[in-house]
Design an enzyme around this catalytic site. Sequence first.
Site, PDB file in Angstrom:
ATOM      1  N   ASP A   1      11.625  60.638  82.686  1.00  0.00           N
ATOM      2  CA  ASP A   1      11.756  61.628  83.771  1.00  0.00           C
ATOM      3  C   ASP A   1      10.538  61.717  84.688  1.00  0.00           C
ATOM      4  O   ASP A   1      10.683  61.835  85.897  1.00  0.00           O
ATOM      5  CB  ASP A   1      12.187  63.009  83.238  1.00  0.00           C
ATOM      6  CG  ASP A   1      11.241  63.592  82.207  1.00  0.00           C
ATOM      7  OD1 ASP A   1      10.425  62.844  81.665  1.00  0.00           O
ATOM      8  OD2 ASP A   1      11.324  64.798  81.940  1.00  0.00           O
TER       9      ASP A   1
ATOM     10  N   ASP B   1       5.838  50.868  80.717  1.00  0.00           N
ATOM     11  CA  ASP B   1       5.624  52.287  80.464  1.00  0.00           C
ATOM     12  C   ASP B   1       5.529  52.390  78.943  1.00  0.00           C
ATOM     13  O   ASP B   1       6.517  52.264  78.232  1.00  0.00           O
ATOM     14  CB  ASP B   1       6.807  53.073  81.040  1.00  0.00           C
ATOM     15  CG  ASP B   1       6.656  54.568  80.857  1.00  0.00           C
ATOM     16  OD1 ASP B   1       5.639  55.002  80.307  1.00  0.00           O
ATOM     17  OD2 ASP B   1       7.574  55.306  81.261  1.00  0.00           O
TER      18      ASP B   1
ATOM     19  N   LYS C   1       1.352  59.993  72.634  1.00  0.00           N
ATOM     20  CA  LYS C   1       2.392  59.519  71.729  1.00  0.00           C
ATOM     21  C   LYS C   1       1.745  58.589  70.682  1.00  0.00           C
ATOM     22  O   LYS C   1       1.091  59.063  69.780  1.00  0.00           O
ATOM     23  CB  LYS C   1       3.488  58.787  72.485  1.00  0.00           C
ATOM     24  CG  LYS C   1       4.403  59.515  73.482  1.00  0.00           C
ATOM     25  CD  LYS C   1       3.984  60.709  74.155  1.00  0.00           C
ATOM     26  CE  LYS C   1       4.937  61.305  75.158  1.00  0.00           C
ATOM     27  NZ  LYS C   1       5.189  60.596  76.372  1.00  0.00           N
TER      28      LYS C   1
ATOM     29  N   HIS D   1      14.206  70.907  84.518  1.00  0.00           N
ATOM     30  CA  HIS D   1      14.438  71.276  83.114  1.00  0.00           C
ATOM     31  C   HIS D   1      13.291  72.070  82.490  1.00  0.00           C
ATOM     32  O   HIS D   1      13.494  72.837  81.574  1.00  0.00           O
ATOM     33  CB  HIS D   1      14.744  70.034  82.268  1.00  0.00           C
ATOM     34  CG  HIS D   1      13.657  69.014  82.283  1.00  0.00           C
ATOM     35  ND1 HIS D   1      13.403  68.228  83.384  1.00  0.00           N
ATOM     36  CD2 HIS D   1      12.742  68.666  81.354  1.00  0.00           C
ATOM     37  CE1 HIS D   1      12.382  67.434  83.117  1.00  0.00           C
ATOM     38  NE2 HIS D   1      11.972  67.673  81.894  1.00  0.00           N
TER      39      HIS D   1
END
Length: 458
Positions: free
Chosen positions: A125, A215, A258, A450
């Site tokens: 996103d 990415d 991450k 969102h």
Amino acid sequence: MELPFAESYKIKMVETIKKSTREDREKWIKEANYNLFNLKSEQVFIDLLTDSGTGAMSDKQWSAMMIGDESYAGATSYYKLKNQIKELLGFEYFLPTHQGRAAENVLFSALITEGDIIPGNTHFDTTKGHIEFRKAKAIDCTIDEAFDTEIDHPFKGNVNLEKLEKTIQEHTPEKIPFIVLTVTCNSSGGQPVSIENMKGIRKIADKYNIPVIYDSARFAENAYFIKIREKGCENKTIKEIVKEMYSYADGMTMSSKKDAIVNMGGFIGLKSEEIFKKATMFNIIFEGYITYGGMSGRDMNALAQGLDEGTEFDYLETRINQVAYLGQRLTNFGIPVQKPYGGHAIFVDAKKFLPNLPKEEFVAQTLAVELYLEAGIRGVEIGALLADRDPETRENRYPALELLRLAIPRRVYTNNHMDVIAVALKNVFDKKNQITKGLKIVDEAPIMRHFTVELERI
Ligand SMILES: *Cc1c(COP(=O)(O)O)cnc(C)c1O
């Protein structure tokens, strides 16, 4: 007797988490406008909102922080990280940034102009946000198998090479500043990309002279799946596989929150000096000077150590086994989840879970709210709210899949927590026929809605 599996670490420090009653949670979720991002963390018992920045650092990472060099220019911590990136990933040039989207902001400022096309597998996103913000367009070329949660394909993150080449020909290579490859592919369910597919993309990129940018938030989990699923890779170390993966890339953007197991940080890796020089200017404007770019020295030290630990087989096996353990428990209860199980999360197929809700009533968000009410577990919607509106028509986009993502933080929860999650979801599953009404939007932002959207019950 074969020994059972156990974690490849032990616990040195603990943090208390709080239970609550259903009554408390009814009140809190209403106050939060049925948006789980608005909950206070104290109102959550098991937090599966994201695996981003929520991992537990090791004793070695914490000790590395103590010897961070906070010099403005030329800090030893910068060189430690630079060497680690060169050695592990093979990039000559690197820029630190404060997180992954900052890396996108800097690199895309150097590469994208209005009207450009950026093909890839399902764009994350923030990636899509940074592309569309520059009035360019992201085109999803993921293989079709990715959109059927039941198909057991080992590399559902793969790009459909024919579709990629057609997209390039249709829009002309001049309109395409780069191809983006997300490893693992977050938005299609934490699904990996194979080495074979990376080679195929490289070949097409070379044919049309287009750079390939990875990415890379979960590159190590991707390498783990390559090792256990791809023929010819079973005897390679994770670090060898990682090196090979990046031999087919021209650059990378990284969210270190991450797979590098730090709480904040990111970077850009590049092979081209020319792109590096262009990006450097934007890094200095947006992030900070070249040798810190939005990170403190101690954080660069912890990141360098995290990159090493995050690419060790034993750690990755523990992590991915825990995610699979939760997936298996849900499967045993008959709950529809994405298969094969992803690297960082389990994705519940909300359309199959709640087949009676129309897509206009935000199916996955409704399920996320129900799970929270059941046991104080916070997951996240990957569905129509996240898909947002079409930037041109402003119509709601309804993606092929409505998923409830249960992201597992690294080295944080035990399998007892996984058991609680599985049983809570089973309890919701048992009452699914009583859930006949979803949610509607009361207020939303024009981009990336969102995070802040306000909803109410229909
Ligand atoms: C998290 C993530 C990003 C953005 O990184 P942040 O650190 O959250 O800004 C970009 N791409 C992918 C695939 C991600 O998972």
